[in-house]
Design an enzyme around this catalytic site. Structure first.
Site, PDB file in Angstrom:
ATOM      1  N   ARG A 320       0.830  -1.214   0.000  1.00 54.44           N
ATOM      2  CA  ARG A 320       0.000   0.000   0.000  1.00 54.44           C
ATOM      3  C   ARG A 320       0.860   1.257   0.000  1.00 54.44           C
ATOM      4  O   ARG A 320       0.461   2.276  -0.564  1.00 54.44           O
ATOM      5  CB  ARG A 320      -0.964  -0.007   1.193  1.00 54.44           C
ATOM      6  CG  ARG A 320      -2.040   1.072   1.095  1.00 54.44           C
ATOM      7  CD  ARG A 320      -3.171   0.816   2.057  1.00 54.44           C
ATOM      8  NE  ARG A 320      -4.083  -0.207   1.604  1.00 54.44           N
ATOM      9  CZ  ARG A 320      -5.281   0.047   1.055  1.00 54.44           C
ATOM     10  NH1 ARG A 320      -5.676   1.286   0.842  1.00 54.44           N
ATOM     11  NH2 ARG A 320      -6.078  -0.933   0.709  1.00 54.44           N
ATOM     12  N   GLU A 723      -9.856   5.890   7.156  1.00 54.38           N
ATOM     13  CA  GLU A 723      -8.425   6.142   7.026  1.00 54.38           C
ATOM     14  C   GLU A 723      -8.048   7.409   6.268  1.00 54.38           C
ATOM     15  O   GLU A 723      -7.093   8.094   6.659  1.00 54.38           O
ATOM     16  CB  GLU A 723      -7.754   4.944   6.344  1.00 54.38           C
ATOM     17  CG  GLU A 723      -7.789   3.682   7.158  1.00 54.38           C
ATOM     18  CD  GLU A 723      -7.290   2.487   6.370  1.00 54.38           C
ATOM     19  OE1 GLU A 723      -6.349   1.825   6.815  1.00 54.38           O
ATOM     20  OE2 GLU A 723      -7.854   2.230   5.280  1.00 54.38           O
TER      21      GLU A 723
END
Length: 773
Positions: A320, A723
């Site tokens: 990520r 997030e």
């Protein structure tokens, strides 16, 4: 799911309904695992932890501890009837150390006693026969030695070397990115209750009940169907209870199996911080080729990540980071490489953003450095490199950037924050004040939503309608304070057109909804909300013909509205229809399942469509620093976040505010420090500083982007919010860089590591002044 099945008039979804446990939270009535009354015979447990960062375990002498008052059982690796392995992805990650001791705080065993205090004292009394060795603590040293827990990951697009060779200018830089402890209010805890025939019920503070279920079964040497994991609520998680909760649950279950008595294990804050993983600290390095106008032509970026002693979730975290190094910007040629460095520190793990924050801050550091070295407006450099028709609309990993809102959110936040006026005011202030310097910065975020591993992008939900018209809801998501439960309940209430009070929220339960995915990656509402939507819709669609027969009208004339079921000007209550449906032997129960469409990912090639969609946001931050002490403060923050068509505006605003402040903590004050023996010295609130109420910007303006439904078919066209806003706090760090830069000559880029503690700020000021001399 088709758009026409989602009511145009939304009675419940989109409303700012309070968190279902809000009053319980503030009154102290919310029941956490440590609030549960002890069952008769309950024991309390504590971990036996390694005192050295690297060594060989030659033996364990528990005789003194076993003789202490109240001690009932002591277990080590030799007492595990199944497999001593709790790796979440790979293998070879033990519950208890066997021979190798790899970090201070590594569990060697556990003690069960009549009281918690007795268990803790006994755990400290266990004697470990060990041979201490010299640890490797520095990630750059580990990388130089070739010490890695997995092979490097490479994301490559285009001919990077050719692009760099043809560039007008090469910009090189390096950034030290600090880690972060989750510091959830409720430390890791589990309550294991043995049953007959080898059954085990485990109340676990976990974001991943199914993983706890599988690992408990694995350690005990049984099958998952004998383990029932339940989670009503957690006192915070932030990723720290995704894989790490298995340590506590498995140890408690092992002791419960050995003693035949219920066992509660909770960690003291110091043990929790020593024994469990954190956000990965990293070092990022780059070489970027740019034109004289500031457009990026190619980039070579390398990450050194502290994995710790085992892989845990480091692989997907690095993935990520690599897939968010582009952030909002098009890279015509890119080579992003990530190394998982093995050190004698605790294995790092998931943390809100899951590697994305490290990628985004690296991206923004690169943009800021380009702007300063070219003496350009950083916002201009951002704008000319945004994804778009004039630059490019495909990421380095091959996913098209669709529904691009970058220009929209940045233009709106610059306008609402009065950028031009404040920029001139701050520049004027800095020209006359030698001590207090102010800084201003704007930055955008493009964040992908979905798990890296496609198989995790699924969820289940169980919905029952009872004859009195009440509804029972259960799903695979977990509640850690983020408001997931009330959002999913709103979805179900909306389908049936009932008041939210009619929907009973129940604890996550592996015996009701199996094979759950973790509540992580900002997917909780997307996955569980859609599974619940499908379940409720299936029941409503079975009830509709019953109503049509009752009113003797076509089914398309039946309307569910305001707790009643209408056919023209006639109506009955929802409860009456429920009784009629039962009388006609119509099923009023449904297990819904949802799998995210469109996504695919080749982990070896690092190509595909790993994300269902992107969210967008932008923030402007203003700071002040004291150049004599290094103290700093965020004075104002303006935030605009894309939430699609929000399921609950109150919950989403709270998530944005909390994420931003947590991101500020990561970047400004939360410093992890190990001594040369590998002992973590920041193990509590006295030595590890999380943001307090006075750290919140006094001028804090937060807004949700209006009239921006998701183009993808998510539940009621909403977008994830957990997030993405955390990365908007990078604007605070950029503003601190801006303030530091005012202390030096134009054209110089500050060397400001994170967290930007007063010491780090002073070091950066000294450095830029020295380079300006």
């Amino acid at each position: 799911m088709n758009e026409h099945v989602q009511p145009v008039h939304r009675a419940v979804v989109g409303k700012g309904i309070a968190h279902d446990s809000a009053k319980k939270h503030v009154s102290g009535q919310a029941v956490y695992i440590d609030d549960m009354a002890d069952m008769p015979g309950t024991l309390h447990a504590a971990l036996i932890l390694s005192p050295v960062a690297k060594g060989t375990l030659n033996g364990v002498d528990a005789s003194e501890a076993a003789a202490m008052d109240g001690v009932v059982a002591i277990v080590t690796a030799d007492d595990i009837p199944g497999h001593n392995d709790i790796a979440p992805i790979l293998s070879g990650e033990p519950l208890f150390a066997e021979k190798a001791l790899d970090y201070v705080g590594m569990p060697v065993g556990a003690v069960a006693a009549e009281t918690f205090e007795q268990a803790v004292r006994a755990a400290h009394a266990v004697q470990l026969d060990l041979t201490e060795q010299t640890p490797v603590l520095d990630i750059e040293e580990a990388h130089a030695r070739g010490d890695h827990v997995i092979a490097p990951q490479r994301l490559v697009s285009g001919d990077v070397d050719a692009a760099l060779e043809k560039a007008d200018r090469i910009v090189e830089g390096r950034l030290e990115i600090g880690g972060q402890d989750h510091f959830y209010l409720e430390t890791q805890i589990a309550y294991a209750i043995p049953g007959e025939d080898g059954d085990m019920t485990v109340h676990s503070s976990t974001q991943h009940p199914t993983e706890v279920q599988h690992h408990v079964a694995h350690v005990l040497g049984g099958f998952a169907n004998a383990v029932d994991v339940q989670v009503r609520r957690m006192g915070g998680g932030f990723g720290g209870k995704e894989s790490q909760a298995t340590i506590i649950a498995c140890a408690a279950a092992l002791l419960a199996r050995k003693t035949g008595r219920p066992v509660r294990m909770r960690l003291k804050r110091s043990a929790d911080m020593s024994a469990t993983g954190k956000r990965h600290d990293m070092v990022s390095k780059w070489r970027i080729g740019v034109t004289d106008e500031g457009r990026i032509v190619g980039a070579d970026v390398e990450y050194l990540a502290r994995a710790g002693n085992t892989a845990d979730l480091t692989g997907p975290v690095i993935t990520r980071s690599l897939t968010h190094t582009d952030n909002a910007y098009h890279f015509p040629a890119a080579r992003f490489v990530g190394h998982a460095c093995k050190t004698n520190t605790v294995s790092n793990t998931a943390f809100r953003g899951f590697g994305g924050p490290q990628g985004v801050i690296t991206s923004e550091a690169m943009i800021d450095q380009i702007a300063r070295e070219l003496e350009m407006d950083p916002n201009r450099v951002r704008a000319i490199n945004y994804y778009g028709p004039d630059t490019g609309e495909t990421t380095p990993y091959g996913q098209p950037v669709e529904q691009n809102r970058l220009v929209e959110v940045t233009d709106l936040v610059l306008q609402s924050a009065q950028w031009q006026h404040r920029r001139a005011e701050i520049d004027a202030h800095n020209a006359t004040d030698p001590v207090i310097r102010r800084g201003l910065a704007m930055m955008p975020v493009k964040f992908g939503i979905s798990f890296n591993l496609p198989s995790l992008n699924q969820a289940g939900a169980l919905v029952h309608v009872y004859q009195d018209g009440s509804v029972h809801l259960n799903h695979g998501g977990t509640e850690m304070g983020q408001g997931l439960f009330v959002k999913v309940a709103q979805v179900v209430a909306e389908v049936f057109q009932l008041d939210i009070e009619a929907v009973k929220i129940t604890a996550t339960h592996t015996g009701k909804v199996p094979n759950t995915s973790p509540t992580a990656a900002s997917t909780g509402s997307d996955l569980n909300g859609m599974a619940a939507f499908k379940a409720a819709t299936a029941i409503r669609d079975r009830m509709t013909p019953v109503a049509a027969r009752h009113f003797d009208v076509p089914q398309d004339e039946i309307v569910f509205r305001e707790g009643r079921v209408h056919a023209g000007n006639r109506s009955i209550s929802f409860a009456e229809l429920a009784r009629m449906s039962w009388a006609e032997r119509v099923s009023l129960s449904e297990a819904g399942h949802y799998a995210t469409p469109k996504i695919h990912w080749d982990g070896k090639a690092m190509k595909g469509r790993p994300f269902f969609y992107f969210t967008y946001g932008a923030a402007v931050a203003e700071v002040a620093i004291d150049t004599l002490t290094g103290e700093n403060r965020c004075l104002r923050a303006d935030i605009l976040q894309d939430c699609g068509a929000s399921l609950n505006t109150a919950i989403d605003l709270g998530q944005i505010e909390g994420a931003f402040v947590q991101g500020m903590g990561w970047l400004t004050c939360e410093e992890l420090w190990w001594d040369d023996k590998g002992r973590l010295r920041t193990v509590g609130p006295s030595t590890y500083k999380i943001p307090g109420s006075r750290d919140v910007p006094p001028d804090f303006n937060v807004a949700i982007l209006e009239s921006a439904p998701n183009a993808e078919e998510t539940v009621f066209r909403s977008k994830a919010v957990g997030e993405p806003p955390l990365m908007l706090a990078v604007s605070v760090w950029l503003a601190l860089r801006d303030a530091v830069a005012s202390c030096g000559e134009p054209g110089l880029s500050p060397n400001l590591r994170t967290p930007a503690t007063p010491e780090a700020v002073l070091d950066a000021i000294d450095d830029i002044r020295a380079r300006s001399a």
